[in-house]
Design a protein around this motif. Sequence first.
Motif, PDB file in Angstrom:
ATOM      1  N   ALA A  17       0.865  -1.192   0.000  1.00 27.31           N
ATOM      2  CA  ALA A  17       0.000   0.000   0.000  1.00 27.31           C
ATOM      3  C   ALA A  17       0.891   1.227   0.000  1.00 27.31           C
ATOM      4  CB  ALA A  17      -0.910  -0.007   1.220  1.00 27.31           C
ATOM      5  N   ALA A  18       1.400   1.544  -1.181  1.00 24.73           N
ATOM      6  CA  ALA A  18       2.389   2.612  -1.295  1.00 24.73           C
ATOM      7  C   ALA A  18       1.741   3.978  -1.121  1.00 24.73           C
ATOM      8  CB  ALA A  18       3.071   2.534  -2.655  1.00 24.73           C
ATOM      9  N   THR A  19       2.571   4.944  -0.746  1.00 25.57           N
ATOM     10  CA  THR A  19       2.114   6.320  -0.673  1.00 25.57           C
ATOM     11  C   THR A  19       1.719   6.788  -2.063  1.00 25.57           C
ATOM     12  OG1 THR A  19       3.644   6.728   1.144  1.00 25.57           O
ATOM     13  CG2 THR A  19       2.796   8.655  -0.027  1.00 25.57           C
ATOM     14  N   PRO A  20       0.558   7.427  -2.216  1.00 30.13           N
ATOM     15  CA  PRO A  20       0.125   7.876  -3.551  1.00 30.13           C
ATOM     16  C   PRO A  20       1.149   8.820  -4.181  1.00 30.13           C
ATOM     17  CG  PRO A  20      -1.666   8.062  -1.960  1.00 30.13           C
ATOM     18  CD  PRO A  20      -0.427   7.751  -1.177  1.00 30.13           C
ATOM     19  N   THR A  21       1.391   8.645  -5.461  1.00 30.41           N
ATOM     20  CA  THR A  21       2.278   9.545  -6.189  1.00 30.41           C
ATOM     21  C   THR A  21       1.534  10.821  -6.544  1.00 30.41           C
ATOM     22  OG1 THR A  21       1.644   8.681  -8.338  1.00 30.41           O
ATOM     23  CG2 THR A  21       3.427   7.539  -7.180  1.00 30.41           C
ATOM     24  N   THR A  22       2.285  11.809  -7.024  1.00 33.40           N
ATOM     25  CA  THR A  22       1.653  13.046  -7.473  1.00 33.40           C
ATOM     26  C   THR A  22       0.679  12.765  -8.611  1.00 33.40           C
ATOM     27  OG1 THR A  22       3.649  14.262  -6.884  1.00 33.40           O
ATOM     28  CG2 THR A  22       2.116  15.373  -8.327  1.00 33.40           C
ATOM     29  N   LEU A  23       1.032  11.823  -9.481  1.00 33.72           N
ATOM     30  CA  LEU A  23       0.127  11.470 -10.570  1.00 33.72           C
ATOM     31  C   LEU A  23      -1.152  10.842 -10.025  1.00 33.72           C
ATOM     32  CD1 LEU A  23      -0.402  11.321 -13.585  1.00 33.72           C
ATOM     33  CD2 LEU A  23       0.837   9.156 -13.646  1.00 33.72           C
ATOM     34  N   ASP A  24      -1.050   9.989  -8.998  1.00 32.22           N
ATOM     35  CA  ASP A  24      -2.233   9.414  -8.364  1.00 32.22           C
ATOM     36  C   ASP A  24      -3.139  10.518  -7.818  1.00 32.22           C
ATOM     37  OD1 ASP A  24      -1.467   6.746  -8.772  1.00 32.22           O
ATOM     38  OD2 ASP A  24      -0.275   6.726  -6.949  1.00 32.22           O
ATOM     39  N   LEU A  25      -2.527  11.478  -7.139  1.00 30.85           N
ATOM     40  CA  LEU A  25      -3.302  12.570  -6.551  1.00 30.85           C
ATOM     41  C   LEU A  25      -3.989  13.397  -7.625  1.00 30.85           C
ATOM     42  CD1 LEU A  25      -0.762  13.738  -3.803  1.00 30.85           C
ATOM     43  CD2 LEU A  25      -2.790  12.300  -3.494  1.00 30.85           C
ATOM     44  N   LEU A  26      -3.267  13.630  -8.739  1.00 28.28           N
ATOM     45  CA  LEU A  26      -3.854  14.375  -9.846  1.00 28.28           C
ATOM     46  C   LEU A  26      -5.065  13.630 -10.410  1.00 28.28           C
ATOM     47  CD1 LEU A  26      -3.689  16.667 -12.028  1.00 28.28           C
ATOM     48  CD2 LEU A  26      -2.238  15.098 -13.342  1.00 28.28           C
ATOM     49  N   CYS A  27      -4.889  12.354 -10.665  1.00 28.48           N
ATOM     50  CA  CYS A  27      -5.957  11.567 -11.289  1.00 28.48           C
ATOM     51  C   CYS A  27      -7.171  11.412 -10.385  1.00 28.48           C
ATOM     52  CB  CYS A  27      -5.423  10.194 -11.700  1.00 28.48           C
ATOM     53  SG  CYS A  27      -4.184  10.263 -13.017  1.00 28.48           S
ATOM     54  N   SER A  28      -6.968  11.470  -9.075  1.00 25.79           N
ATOM     55  CA  SER A  28      -8.080  11.331  -8.142  1.00 25.79           C
ATOM     56  C   SER A  28      -8.750  12.659  -7.821  1.00 25.79           C
ATOM     57  CB  SER A  28      -7.592  10.684  -6.843  1.00 25.79           C
ATOM     58  OG  SER A  28      -6.669  11.523  -6.173  1.00 25.79           O
ATOM     59  N   GLY A  29      -8.233  13.754  -8.413  1.00 24.88           N
ATOM     60  CA  GLY A  29      -8.837  15.063  -8.194  1.00 24.88           C
ATOM     61  C   GLY A  29      -8.393  15.758  -6.928  1.00 24.88           C
ATOM     62  N   GLN A  30      -7.397  15.200  -6.227  1.00 30.22           N
ATOM     63  CA  GLN A  30      -6.988  15.785  -4.951  1.00 30.22           C
ATOM     64  C   GLN A  30      -6.090  17.011  -5.095  1.00 30.22           C
ATOM     65  OE1 GLN A  30      -6.000  12.920  -1.723  1.00 30.22           O
ATOM     66  NE2 GLN A  30      -6.368  11.325  -3.269  1.00 30.22           N
ATOM     67  N   LEU A  31      -5.695  17.331  -6.340  1.00 33.50           N
ATOM     68  CA  LEU A  31      -4.852  18.518  -6.557  1.00 33.50           C
ATOM     69  C   LEU A  31      -5.652  19.686  -7.113  1.00 33.50           C
ATOM     70  CD1 LEU A  31      -1.610  16.908  -8.036  1.00 33.50           C
ATOM     71  CD2 LEU A  31      -2.151  17.446  -5.658  1.00 33.50           C
ATOM     72  N   ALA A  32      -6.972  19.627  -7.008  1.00 31.60           N
ATOM     73  CA  ALA A  32      -7.821  20.708  -7.516  1.00 31.60           C
ATOM     74  C   ALA A  32      -7.391  22.048  -6.928  1.00 31.60           C
ATOM     75  CB  ALA A  32      -9.278  20.428  -7.177  1.00 31.60           C
ATOM     76  N   GLY A  33      -7.272  23.041  -7.810  1.00 31.82           N
ATOM     77  CA  GLY A  33      -6.880  24.379  -7.386  1.00 31.82           C
ATOM     78  C   GLY A  33      -5.385  24.615  -7.355  1.00 31.82           C
ATOM     79  N   ALA A  34      -4.582  23.625  -7.740  1.00 30.83           N
ATOM     80  CA  ALA A  34      -3.120  23.771  -7.688  1.00 30.83           C
ATOM     81  C   ALA A  34      -2.630  24.804  -8.683  1.00 30.83           C
ATOM     82  CB  ALA A  34      -2.451  22.430  -7.962  1.00 30.83           C
ATOM     83  N   ARG A  35      -1.637  25.595  -8.253  1.00 33.47           N
ATOM     84  CA  ARG A  35      -0.993  26.568  -9.132  1.00 33.47           C
ATOM     85  C   ARG A  35       0.289  26.010  -9.732  1.00 33.47           C
ATOM     86  NH1 ARG A  35       1.041  30.604  -6.319  1.00 33.47           N
ATOM     87  NH2 ARG A  35       1.325  31.856  -8.196  1.00 33.47           N
ATOM     88  N   ARG A  36       0.893  25.035  -9.058  1.00 31.33           N
ATOM     89  CA  ARG A  36       2.142  24.432  -9.523  1.00 31.33           C
ATOM     90  C   ARG A  36       1.985  22.917  -9.540  1.00 31.33           C
ATOM     91  NH1 ARG A  36       3.422  28.453  -5.908  1.00 31.33           N
ATOM     92  NH2 ARG A  36       4.694  30.179  -6.721  1.00 31.33           N
ATOM     93  N   LEU A  37       2.585  22.296 -10.552  1.00 34.92           N
ATOM     94  CA  LEU A  37       2.510  20.849 -10.674  1.00 34.92           C
ATOM     95  C   LEU A  37       3.801  20.333 -11.290  1.00 34.92           C
ATOM     96  CD1 LEU A  37       0.891  18.161 -10.561  1.00 34.92           C
ATOM     97  CD2 LEU A  37       0.074  18.700 -12.873  1.00 34.92           C
ATOM     98  N   ALA A  38       4.401  19.316 -10.664  1.00 36.40           N
ATOM     99  CA  ALA A  38       5.588  18.655 -11.203  1.00 36.40           C
ATOM    100  C   ALA A  38       5.313  17.162 -11.272  1.00 36.40           C
ATOM    101  CB  ALA A  38       6.804  18.937 -10.334  1.00 36.40           C
ATOM    102  N   LEU A  39       5.519  16.572 -12.445  1.00 37.94           N
ATOM    103  CA  LEU A  39       5.323  15.140 -12.653  1.00 37.94           C
ATOM    104  C   LEU A  39       6.585  14.543 -13.258  1.00 37.94           C
ATOM    105  CD1 LEU A  39       1.720  15.087 -14.198  1.00 37.94           C
ATOM    106  CD2 LEU A  39       2.357  14.408 -11.886  1.00 37.94           C
ATOM    107  N   ARG A  40       7.209  13.640 -12.538  1.00 36.91           N
ATOM    108  CA  ARG A  40       8.383  12.903 -13.034  1.00 36.91           C
ATOM    109  C   ARG A  40       8.121  11.423 -12.794  1.00 36.91           C
ATOM    110  NH1 ARG A  40      10.418  17.642 -10.971  1.00 36.91           N
ATOM    111  NH2 ARG A  40      11.949  18.750 -12.247  1.00 36.91           N
ATOM    112  N   CYS A  41       7.511  10.780 -13.753  1.00 34.05           N
ATOM    113  CA  CYS A  41       7.107   9.382 -13.551  1.00 34.05           C
ATOM    114  C   CYS A  41       7.091   8.617 -14.871  1.00 34.05           C
ATOM    115  CB  CYS A  41       5.747   9.315 -12.860  1.00 34.05           C
ATOM    116  SG  CYS A  41       4.494  10.431 -13.531  1.00 34.05           S
ATOM    117  N   GLU A  42       8.126   8.828 -15.690  1.00 31.13           N
ATOM    118  CA  GLU A  42       8.311   8.087 -16.940  1.00 31.13           C
ATOM    119  C   GLU A  42       7.133   8.250 -17.898  1.00 31.13           C
ATOM    120  OE1 GLU A  42       9.231   4.053 -15.980  1.00 31.13           O
ATOM    121  OE2 GLU A  42      10.846   4.592 -14.584  1.00 31.13           O
ATOM    122  N   LEU A  43       6.557   9.426 -17.904  1.00 35.29           N
ATOM    123  CA  LEU A  43       5.426   9.690 -18.799  1.00 35.29           C
ATOM    124  C   LEU A  43       5.847   9.569 -20.259  1.00 35.29           C
ATOM    125  CD1 LEU A  43       3.938  12.865 -17.064  1.00 35.29           C
ATOM    126  CD2 LEU A  43       2.942  10.579 -17.049  1.00 35.29           C
TER     127      LEU A  43
END
Length: 460
Positions: A17-43
């Motif tokens: 049960a790993a800690t959610p990644t930034t991409l997980d948080l984005l996809c689940s809508g938990q980053l709503a309202g963010a002004r800055r976003l960094a994704l480094r996950c082999e996209l």
Amino acid sequence: MTAGRPPGGGRTAGEGAATPTTLDLLCSGQLAGARRLALRCELTEFPREIFALADTLEELDLSGNALSTLPEDLARLHRLRVLFCSNNHFTELPAALGRCGSLEMIGFKANRIRTLPAEALPPALRWLILTDNEIDALPPAIGRCTQIQKLMLAGNRLQTLPPELAGCRALELLRISANRLDGLPDWLPALPRLAWLAFAGNPFDERAEAAAVEAAAIPRVDWQRLSLHGKLGEGASGVIHRADWAQEDGSVLAVAVKLFKGEVTSDGWPHSEMAACIAAGTHPNLIAVEGRVQDHPDGRSGLVLSLVDPRFRNLAGPPSLDSCTRDVYADDASWPVTTALRLASGIASAAAQLHARGIVHGDLYAHNILWDGEGNALLGDFGAASFLPPDNANQALALQRIEARAFGLLLGELRSRCRPASNADHAVLERWAELERRCTQPQVAERPRLAEIASALATA
């Protein structure tokens, strides 16, 4: 699975049960309202979920992935000001960028970009980073970027600069080192706001570089005589260690050793920096070069430098995304007039010596100055230094006057933070303001040389 999302949501095997990644948080809508976003996950593809942030997102960092395209409707991110896509797989600067009306800063360092389409340049562009790519030509449309202040093109394949670039009259910092230029166009030094220029590592500069290093004989230091201890610092061009240097008489000298990396930096080639350090000579406001490392087991180049007293610190921090070309000082930065005058006089004298030796520093900024709080200062970081053309006296003089503008801007920053304590102090600051005006005036040919500036400060 979300487009471009790595298998397993970016979790490491065995995490459970790993800690959610930034991409997980984005996809689940938990980053709503963010002004800055960094994704480094082999996209490999742009995550469409980013568009859910269209009404707030201002800074997007997609560096260190495997992207080669951006969506055609990128302009839906209508508040986006900053986009970093360095260390990806782009071969062309995406045309979609040009339709982003708020986009000011673009960074695509270390891709495989060969083509720079005219339509990829957004109207509000202020800062463009294309270091370490494969670009062989700039489009004439670059001249329409009238708001651009920083243009970073080191480590490409440019053979010429388009004359339309002369229309970029707001340009303040230009990096064109490590390209294939046979010379600089005469219109370049005439740009009215240009203050920081790096052009080392081009064919025309490498000839002057080689001659200067040959003329400046310095001792060779056998690697076996050096004992490295803790790391003092690290920059894009190399790592600085504290070291002991065993002398022939059995004594030991405490020194600093800078070992250079081989990769091109945002300023140019590390070997150009080393050459400028060697050719700079001895000056009380420069860090002394004691020798050149030889016989490193990995073949690395290095310099043995005088050890700087730990009470010296950086005068300011480098420019931020918001300040663009101007350094960031501590909120409480201030000093007596006599302290500022001592500092400015010493740095002007050091820069004047560089010019006399055929070198322009290229990055004359407060963040490249070490000082002790009492006005004693050292000008460092020669990563952007270049050699003046020995066979073109007029252009060499014009290039020196570009650096006069950089010094004038530094004067203004120092002056604005002075604490005058007497009428005499106010009189000094008035004379200082006039010198600053002369250094920064848009008529490049009317600016004073650094030797004249140093003389004026010495008698202020």
